[in-house]
Motif scaffolding. Structure first.
Motif, mmCIF file in Angstrom:
data_model
loop_
_atom_site.group_PDB
_atom_site.id
_atom_site.type_symbol
_atom_site.label_atom_id
_atom_site.label_comp_id
_atom_site.label_asym_id
_atom_site.label_seq_id
_atom_site.Cartn_x
_atom_site.Cartn_y
_atom_site.Cartn_z
ATOM 1 N N LEU A 45 56.887 -70.769 114.961
ATOM 2 C CA LEU A 45 57.023 -71.674 116.107
ATOM 3 C C LEU A 45 56.568 -71.011 117.400
ATOM 4 C CD1 LEU A 45 58.022 -74.258 117.506
ATOM 5 C CD2 LEU A 45 60.312 -73.234 117.555
ATOM 6 N N PHE A 46 57.021 -69.780 117.645
ATOM 7 C CA PHE A 46 56.722 -69.134 118.921
ATOM 8 C C PHE A 46 55.309 -68.540 118.946
ATOM 9 C CE2 PHE A 46 61.230 -69.685 119.248
ATOM 10 C CZ PHE A 46 61.416 -69.949 120.600
ATOM 11 N N GLU A 47 54.767 -68.215 117.776
ATOM 12 C CA GLU A 47 53.358 -67.833 117.712
ATOM 13 C C GLU A 47 52.481 -68.992 118.183
ATOM 14 O OE1 GLU A 47 51.511 -65.213 116.835
ATOM 15 O OE2 GLU A 47 53.100 -63.834 116.277
ATOM 16 N N PHE A 48 52.836 -70.201 117.804
ATOM 17 C CA PHE A 48 52.068 -71.380 118.181
ATOM 18 C C PHE A 48 52.159 -71.631 119.683
ATOM 19 C CE2 PHE A 48 51.754 -75.981 118.875
ATOM 20 C CZ PHE A 48 50.491 -76.237 118.339
ATOM 21 N N MET A 49 53.341 -71.395 120.256
ATOM 22 C CA MET A 49 53.540 -71.671 121.679
ATOM 23 C C MET A 49 52.838 -70.652 122.578
ATOM 24 S SD MET A 49 57.586 -72.715 121.572
ATOM 25 C CE MET A 49 57.698 -72.740 123.362
ATOM 26 N N GLY A 50 52.736 -69.411 122.107
ATOM 27 C CA GLY A 50 52.152 -68.345 122.935
ATOM 28 C C GLY A 50 50.772 -68.662 123.482
ATOM 29 N N PRO A 51 49.805 -69.001 122.627
ATOM 30 C CA PRO A 51 48.455 -69.289 123.133
ATOM 31 C C PRO A 51 48.390 -70.506 124.042
ATOM 32 C CG PRO A 51 48.438 -68.934 120.754
ATOM 33 C CD PRO A 51 49.864 -69.037 121.167
ATOM 34 N N LEU A 52 49.295 -71.470 123.832
ATOM 35 C CA LEU A 52 49.259 -72.691 124.629
ATOM 36 C C LEU A 52 49.722 -72.468 126.061
ATOM 37 C CD1 LEU A 52 50.693 -75.305 122.075
ATOM 38 C CD2 LEU A 52 48.296 -74.825 122.611
ATOM 39 N N LEU A 53 50.577 -71.462 126.262
ATOM 40 C CA LEU A 53 51.220 -71.306 127.573
ATOM 41 C C LEU A 53 50.807 -70.063 128.345
ATOM 42 C CD1 LEU A 53 54.880 -72.295 126.504
ATOM 43 C CD2 LEU A 53 53.130 -73.756 127.522
ATOM 44 N N ALA A 54 50.067 -69.154 127.702
ATOM 45 C CA ALA A 54 49.857 -67.835 128.314
ATOM 46 C C ALA A 54 48.519 -67.665 129.025
ATOM 47 C CB ALA A 54 50.014 -66.749 127.256
ATOM 48 N N GLY A 55 47.714 -68.703 129.136
ATOM 49 C CA GLY A 55 46.434 -68.553 129.822
ATOM 50 C C GLY A 55 45.343 -67.995 128.924
ATOM 51 N N THR A 56 44.232 -67.581 129.527
ATOM 52 C CA THR A 56 43.059 -67.158 128.745
ATOM 53 C C THR A 56 42.475 -65.829 129.234
ATOM 54 O OG1 THR A 56 41.567 -68.446 130.170
ATOM 55 C CG2 THR A 56 42.436 -69.542 128.196
ATOM 56 N N ALA A 57 43.292 -64.968 129.810
ATOM 57 C CA ALA A 57 42.778 -63.709 130.366
ATOM 58 C C ALA A 57 42.168 -62.823 129.286
ATOM 59 C CB ALA A 57 43.893 -62.961 131.102
ATOM 60 N N VAL A 58 42.838 -62.718 128.137
ATOM 61 C CA VAL A 58 42.312 -61.885 127.051
ATOM 62 C C VAL A 58 41.029 -62.499 126.478
ATOM 63 C CG1 VAL A 58 42.786 -60.921 124.756
ATOM 64 C CG2 VAL A 58 44.593 -60.975 126.478
ATOM 65 N N ALA A 59 40.998 -63.824 126.373
ATOM 66 C CA ALA A 59 39.789 -64.503 125.886
ATOM 67 C C ALA A 59 38.598 -64.187 126.774
ATOM 68 C CB ALA A 59 40.020 -66.015 125.829
ATOM 69 N N ASP A 60 38.809 -64.150 128.089
ATOM 70 C CA ASP A 60 37.732 -63.827 129.018
ATOM 71 C C ASP A 60 37.229 -62.402 128.802
ATOM 72 O OD1 ASP A 60 38.073 -66.339 130.081
ATOM 73 O OD2 ASP A 60 39.324 -65.665 131.746
ATOM 74 N N THR A 61 38.167 -61.482 128.529
ATOM 75 C CA THR A 61 37.787 -60.085 128.297
ATOM 76 C C THR A 61 36.955 -59.941 127.032
ATOM 77 O OG1 THR A 61 39.766 -59.249 129.419
ATOM 78 C CG2 THR A 61 38.656 -57.749 127.918
ATOM 79 N N ILE A 62 37.425 -60.524 125.936
ATOM 80 C CA ILE A 62 36.719 -60.418 124.657
ATOM 81 C C ILE A 62 35.350 -61.096 124.737
ATOM 82 C CG2 ILE A 62 36.756 -61.132 122.235
ATOM 83 C CD1 ILE A 62 38.556 -58.796 122.779
ATOM 84 N N GLY A 63 35.297 -62.240 125.403
ATOM 85 C CA GLY A 63 34.030 -62.944 125.540
ATOM 86 C C GLY A 63 33.001 -62.178 126.351
ATOM 87 N N GLY A 64 33.454 -61.190 127.123
ATOM 88 C CA GLY A 64 32.543 -60.415 127.949
ATOM 89 C C GLY A 64 32.180 -59.057 127.388
ATOM 90 N N VAL A 65 32.532 -58.786 126.136
ATOM 91 C CA VAL A 65 32.237 -57.487 125.525
ATOM 92 C C VAL A 65 30.743 -57.334 125.239
ATOM 93 C CG1 VAL A 65 32.563 -56.118 123.411
ATOM 94 C CG2 VAL A 65 34.534 -57.093 124.580
ATOM 95 N N VAL A 66 30.090 -58.427 124.882
ATOM 96 C CA VAL A 66 28.653 -58.383 124.605
ATOM 97 C C VAL A 66 27.934 -59.394 125.498
ATOM 98 C CG1 VAL A 66 28.925 -57.617 122.218
ATOM 99 C CG2 VAL A 66 28.865 -60.058 122.709
ATOM 100 N N ASN A 67 26.657 -59.125 125.757
ATOM 101 C CA ASN A 67 25.849 -60.026 126.583
ATOM 102 C C ASN A 67 24.553 -60.334 125.836
ATOM 103 O OD1 ASN A 67 24.626 -61.510 128.567
ATOM 104 N ND2 ASN A 67 24.218 -59.770 129.920
#
Length: 347
Positions: free
Chosen positions: A51-73
């Motif tokens: 239950l709480f694994e599901f809630m984490g991504p929905l409420l915590a923003g996308t800061a890590v996603a931005d970092t991972i998406g910027g590893v390669v260009n």
């Protein structure tokens, strides 16, 4: 265009599988201490964590996603080759997750994903297309591979020392508590395990979110690097289902193989790991749940009885920490070469 849609769809599917294996692989790290201290049954732990694994991504923003998406260009490359590179990197991360799960080795899905992406880009496009982050560091900005490695390096060290201090502090507070306090500590783990699960979901699901968004950008399906809500929902669902499937092989390593876990140790480990992982997520740093939980248990054991800590198991975990990124990178390079050979033969 048909080929572009197909390769994009296949890559997204493989990323969802990676997210699932991430949850499957890391389930043991999230629930190990609760089960080892006998605070929850496996079914109770899986339900709370799912239950709480599901809630984490929905409420915590996308800061890590931005970092991972910027590893390669690789935006300068054509859409089809660039998405093929991403696909090879993610396949390597999935294979690495499954191999380490099979052998019961608590490796990091974060390391595997970063290693896979970097390895595929290096062999396919060259080092210039990897965002190493050194030039940006000179300007005072943390980004790219350097930021990822810094987060992955510092988080287990913080886990160790925060766990060390946390256990000393809790031991001081409970120094005169009766034995019945263990019952309350077990009950409190429904809350602390939920906190750890929320933090894990907030950090780990974002890694797949970032790469899926990068694929959509490379394919021209979105105009800018902004994570769509359906991607957040998809990754949250995948990691929650993976957690609920459980990777029980690694429970023995984390819950029983490092230090003898009692209720107080479990609470301290869950609070420590949850705080470190969630803090990293808020700062955009991809932390390894595997290594943060393991290092927090080591720190707790070291604060109480250093000789009782199975340091040989710690050595095994550190070795895996070191080899995962280059191992996944090499695997991604091999997959890219194999795929290229098959395509050249018209298969």
């Amino acid at each position: 265009m048909d080929s572009l849609v197909v390769i994009a769809a296949v890559t997204v599917v493989v990323l969802v599988i990676f997210d699932y294996t991430n949850g499957f692989h890391d389930a043991s790290n999230v629930i190990a201490t609760a089960i080892a201290s006998r605070a929850m049954t496996p079914l109770q732990a899986v339900c709370v964590v799912g239950l709480f694994e599901f809630m984490g991504p929905l409420l915590a923003g996308t800061a890590v996603a931005d970092t991972i998406g910027g590893v390669v260009n690789i935006t300068e490359l054509q859409s089809l080759p660039s998405m093929t590179i991403i696909l090879c990197g993610v396949i390597a991360a999935v294979v690495w997750n499954l191999l380490t799960w099979w052998f019961g080795i608590p490796s990091s899905s974060s390391h595997a994903l970063v290693g896979g992406l970097v390895g595929a880009v290096l062999v396919a496009a060259g080092a210039d297309h990897v965002v190493w982050g050194m030039h940006e560091l000179a300007d005072g900005h943390l980004t790219g591979v350097f930021k990822v490695l810094l987060a992955l390096f510092l988080s287990p060290i913080l886990g160790f020392w925060v766990g060390f201090l946390m256990h000393r502090w809790m031991g001081f507070l409970l120094r005169a508590a009766p034995a019945s306090v263990n019952h309350r500590l077990k009950r409190s783990q429904f809350v602390t395990t939920a906190m750890l699960a929320f933090a894990h979901g907030a950090n780990d699901a974002q890694k797949s979110m970032g790469v899926i968004t990068l694929v959509l950008l490379l394919g021209g399906f979105i105009p800018a690097f902004e994570v769509p809500f359906w991607v957040v929902l998809l990754c949250a669902t995948a990691i929650a289902l993976g957690i609920m499937s459980g990777g029980w092989r690694i429970v023995r390593t984390v819950g029983f193989g490092i230090y003898k876990i009692r209720p107080l140790h479990a609470v301290d480990a869950q609070l420590t790991a949850g705080a470190v992982i969630f803090s990293a997520a808020m700062l955009g740093g991809p932390a390894s749940t595997t290594h943060v939980v393991s290092s927090s248990i080591m720190g707790i054991g070291a604060s109480e009885r250093p000789r009782a800590v199975r340091w040989s198991k710690a050595k095994e975990i550190v070795t895996t920490w070191v080899i995962t990124i280059p191992g996944a990178a090499l695997l991604a390079a091999m997959i890219y070469w194999l795929l290229g050979s098959l395509l050249a033969r018209g298969l």
